[in-house]
Write an enzyme that holds these catalytic residues in place. Structure first.
Site, PDB file in Angstrom:
ATOM      1  N   THR A  66     -26.585 -19.125  -7.944  1.00  0.00           N
ATOM      2  CA  THR A  66     -27.242 -19.490  -9.203  1.00  0.00           C
ATOM      3  C   THR A  66     -28.359 -18.493  -9.519  1.00  0.00           C
ATOM      4  O   THR A  66     -28.482 -17.453  -8.859  1.00  0.00           O
ATOM      5  CB  THR A  66     -27.705 -20.973  -9.151  1.00  0.00           C
ATOM      6  OG1 THR A  66     -28.167 -21.343 -10.446  1.00  0.00           O
ATOM      7  CG2 THR A  66     -28.784 -21.225  -8.125  1.00  0.00           C
ATOM      8  N   LYS A  70     -26.526 -14.337  -9.894  1.00  0.00           N
ATOM      9  CA  LYS A  70     -25.121 -14.356 -10.316  1.00  0.00           C
ATOM     10  C   LYS A  70     -24.564 -12.962 -10.614  1.00  0.00           C
ATOM     11  O   LYS A  70     -23.372 -12.720 -10.435  1.00  0.00           O
ATOM     12  CB  LYS A  70     -24.952 -15.237 -11.557  1.00  0.00           C
ATOM     13  CG  LYS A  70     -24.955 -16.704 -11.248  1.00  0.00           C
ATOM     14  CD  LYS A  70     -24.681 -17.536 -12.482  1.00  0.00           C
ATOM     15  CE  LYS A  70     -24.733 -19.011 -12.127  1.00  0.00           C
ATOM     16  NZ  LYS A  70     -24.545 -19.887 -13.263  1.00  0.00           N
ATOM     17  N   ASN A  91     -20.274 -17.123  -9.465  1.00  0.00           N
ATOM     18  CA  ASN A  91     -21.014 -18.331  -9.055  1.00  0.00           C
ATOM     19  C   ASN A  91     -20.385 -18.993  -7.829  1.00  0.00           C
ATOM     20  O   ASN A  91     -20.884 -20.003  -7.353  1.00  0.00           O
ATOM     21  CB  ASN A  91     -21.119 -19.336 -10.219  1.00  0.00           C
ATOM     22  CG  ASN A  91     -19.892 -20.215 -10.335  1.00  0.00           C
ATOM     23  OD1 ASN A  91     -18.784 -19.806 -10.004  1.00  0.00           O
ATOM     24  ND2 ASN A  91     -20.071 -21.424 -10.833  1.00  0.00           N
TER      25      ASN A  91
HETATM   26  P1  NAP Z   1     -30.752 -16.397 -17.507  1.00  0.00           P
HETATM   27  O1  NAP Z   1     -29.767 -15.475 -16.884  1.00  0.00           O
HETATM   28  O2  NAP Z   1     -32.185 -16.319 -17.138  1.00  0.00           O
HETATM   29  O3  NAP Z   1     -30.592 -16.245 -19.093  1.00  0.00           O
HETATM   30  C1  NAP Z   1     -31.392 -16.923 -20.038  1.00  0.00           C
HETATM   31  C2  NAP Z   1     -31.704 -15.946 -21.167  1.00  0.00           C
HETATM   32  O4  NAP Z   1     -32.351 -16.657 -22.240  1.00  0.00           O
HETATM   33  C3  NAP Z   1     -32.665 -14.834 -20.738  1.00  0.00           C
HETATM   34  O5  NAP Z   1     -32.182 -13.597 -21.180  1.00  0.00           O
HETATM   35  C4  NAP Z   1     -33.963 -15.238 -21.433  1.00  0.00           C
HETATM   36  O6  NAP Z   1     -34.787 -14.133 -21.711  1.00  0.00           O
HETATM   37  C5  NAP Z   1     -33.424 -15.836 -22.703  1.00  0.00           C
HETATM   38  N1  NAP Z   1     -34.390 -16.629 -23.436  1.00  0.00           N
HETATM   39  C6  NAP Z   1     -35.476 -17.302 -22.959  1.00  0.00           C
HETATM   40  N2  NAP Z   1     -36.107 -17.923 -23.976  1.00  0.00           N
HETATM   41  C7  NAP Z   1     -35.408 -17.656 -25.108  1.00  0.00           C
HETATM   42  C8  NAP Z   1     -35.571 -18.014 -26.474  1.00  0.00           C
HETATM   43  N3  NAP Z   1     -36.571 -18.798 -26.887  1.00  0.00           N
HETATM   44  N4  NAP Z   1     -34.673 -17.554 -27.369  1.00  0.00           N
HETATM   45  C9  NAP Z   1     -33.658 -16.756 -26.971  1.00  0.00           C
HETATM   46  N5  NAP Z   1     -33.463 -16.357 -25.695  1.00  0.00           N
HETATM   47  C10 NAP Z   1     -34.325 -16.819 -24.768  1.00  0.00           C
HETATM   48  O7  NAP Z   1     -30.324 -17.923 -17.213  1.00  0.00           O
HETATM   49  P2  NAP Z   1     -28.834 -18.516 -17.145  1.00  0.00           P
HETATM   50  O8  NAP Z   1     -28.309 -18.438 -15.772  1.00  0.00           O
HETATM   51  O9  NAP Z   1     -28.037 -17.912 -18.235  1.00  0.00           O
HETATM   52  O10 NAP Z   1     -29.133 -20.052 -17.433  1.00  0.00           O
HETATM   53  C11 NAP Z   1     -29.627 -20.472 -18.695  1.00  0.00           C
HETATM   54  C12 NAP Z   1     -29.751 -21.990 -18.716  1.00  0.00           C
HETATM   55  O11 NAP Z   1     -28.465 -22.571 -18.569  1.00  0.00           O
HETATM   56  C13 NAP Z   1     -30.611 -22.546 -17.557  1.00  0.00           C
HETATM   57  O12 NAP Z   1     -31.362 -23.615 -18.028  1.00  0.00           O
HETATM   58  C14 NAP Z   1     -29.566 -23.028 -16.569  1.00  0.00           C
HETATM   59  O13 NAP Z   1     -30.052 -24.087 -15.760  1.00  0.00           O
HETATM   60  C15 NAP Z   1     -28.473 -23.507 -17.504  1.00  0.00           C
HETATM   61  N6  NAP Z   1     -27.156 -23.468 -16.866  1.00  0.00           N
HETATM   62  C16 NAP Z   1     -26.451 -24.623 -16.848  1.00  0.00           C
HETATM   63  C17 NAP Z   1     -25.197 -24.652 -16.265  1.00  0.00           C
HETATM   64  C18 NAP Z   1     -24.435 -25.930 -16.256  1.00  0.00           C
HETATM   65  O14 NAP Z   1     -23.451 -26.037 -15.506  1.00  0.00           O
HETATM   66  N7  NAP Z   1     -24.808 -26.885 -17.053  1.00  0.00           N
HETATM   67  C19 NAP Z   1     -24.646 -23.486 -15.712  1.00  0.00           C
HETATM   68  C20 NAP Z   1     -25.391 -22.308 -15.765  1.00  0.00           C
HETATM   69  C21 NAP Z   1     -26.662 -22.330 -16.339  1.00  0.00           C
HETATM   70  P3  NAP Z   1     -35.966 -13.802 -20.641  1.00  0.00           P
HETATM   71  O15 NAP Z   1     -35.274 -13.495 -19.345  1.00  0.00           O
HETATM   72  O16 NAP Z   1     -36.677 -12.664 -21.244  1.00  0.00           O
HETATM   73  O17 NAP Z   1     -36.798 -15.053 -20.535  1.00  0.00           O
END
Ligand code: NAP
Length: 280
Positions: A66, A70, A91
């Protein structure tokens, strides 16, 4: 019970203490009487390769991966499955014939929950994705594979958004994909059939609403990958306007069940895993 021959699975992340995956997988092992356990591991990025070696050599039987590993874990993987290559991140890890295999079950989790459970039909439809990180890669791949008509992506980090667009461009998808700026988010949210939150915004009570409250309509589908809290500000606003909504809990359960099935080669006890997640 843990015995001398208990198999150990893990989830690797940092931070990972909040993860609900251990609860879900340990319940599944118990339900099927499998002599295995699932633990959270929180390595520094410098130690990621050491944990990968433990999986490759079978000391650990398999692992989920996670935030924030990833994508960085890909360099330690010997065999990347087609699904992981298409998504561009891993993952799920497991050893096979002395090699470390990297797979990805996030896309399948998203696909099942959006198309089967929420009933979204992608034909001639448009979507906006907020966030372009690891989760957005899986979401984008599945929407493009389903031949969605058009897709707008916004991330506050333009490099991440461009990286995602470059990745998608390697495949022959028919979906028209564009990157948009922050000032265009409301306009595209209003005109899109589907809004997907792939940012962590919404997990904290003080987080802002990602879009204006007046963009939602009863014809829309709004999917928030965040599942803690179950009703984010985004979902609550969308629901008030009559939109169909879903949080990330089902995606989490489906991706976990699929990893379980890859590792153990048996039908996962999905209902038990989903129930344990909801209770956790
Ligand atoms: P990540 O790799 O950190 O990607 C999130 C992206 O969103 C980053 O590029 C971040 O930019 C950007 N961001 C932050 N605030 C924003 C805003 N206001 N507007 C637009 N973009 C913004 O995280 P991820 O792994 O993709 O996960 C994202 C979310 O999905 C998390 O909450 C995670 O828990 C959830 N998730 C859920 C599942 C599920 O099975 N339900 C699976 C995977 C992930 P910065 O890095 O500059 O902040």
């Amino acid at each position: 019970m843990i015995f001398g021959n208990t198999k150990v699975y893990s989830v690797i992340g940092n931070p990972v203490k909040h993860s609900k995956s251990p609860v879900m997988h340990n319940a599944a092992f118990n339900a099927l009487g499998i002599n295995a356990c699932y633990v959270p591991l929180e390595p520094h990025s410098n130690d990621l390769s050491k944990i990968c070696s433990l999986i490759k050599t079978g000391v650990l039987s398999g692992s989920n991966v996670t935030i924030p590993f990833k994508e960085s874990v890909v360099e330690y993987v010997d065999v990347l499955t087609d699904e992981a290559s298409m998504i561009g991140s891993v993952n799920t890890l497991y050893p096979k014939n002395g090699k470390l295999v990297g797979d990805n079950t996030d896309g399948l989790g998203f696909k099942k929950s959006l198309f089967s459970d929420l009933g979204f039909n992608p034909e001639k439809k448009s979507a906006i994705i907020l966030g372009a990180g690891g989760a957005a890669k899986a979401v984008t791949a599945k929407l493009c594979q389903a031949e969605l008509e058009s897709l707008a992506i916004f991330d506050i980090d333009i490099d991440k958004a461009e990286e995602l667009l470059n990745h998608i461009s390697k495949f022959q998808y028919t979906t028209k994909v564009i990157l948009i700026k922050s000032e265009q988010v409301d306009e595209y949210s209003k005109s899109s059939n589907l809004i997907v939150n792939c940012t962590p915004i919404g997990m904290n009570e003080k987080d802002p609403l990602l879009v204006s409250p007046n963009v939602f309509s009863s014809k829309q589908f709004v999917y928030d990958l965040v599942y803690t809290p179950p009703m984010t500000k985004l979902l609550s606003s969308a629901k008030s306007a009559g939109a169909k909504i879903l949080n990330g809990m089902d995606m989490l359960a489906y991706q976990g069940a699929e990893s379980f099935s890859i590792w153990e080669g048996v039908k996962p006890p999905y209902e038990i895993m989903r129930k344990e997640l909801a209770n956790a």
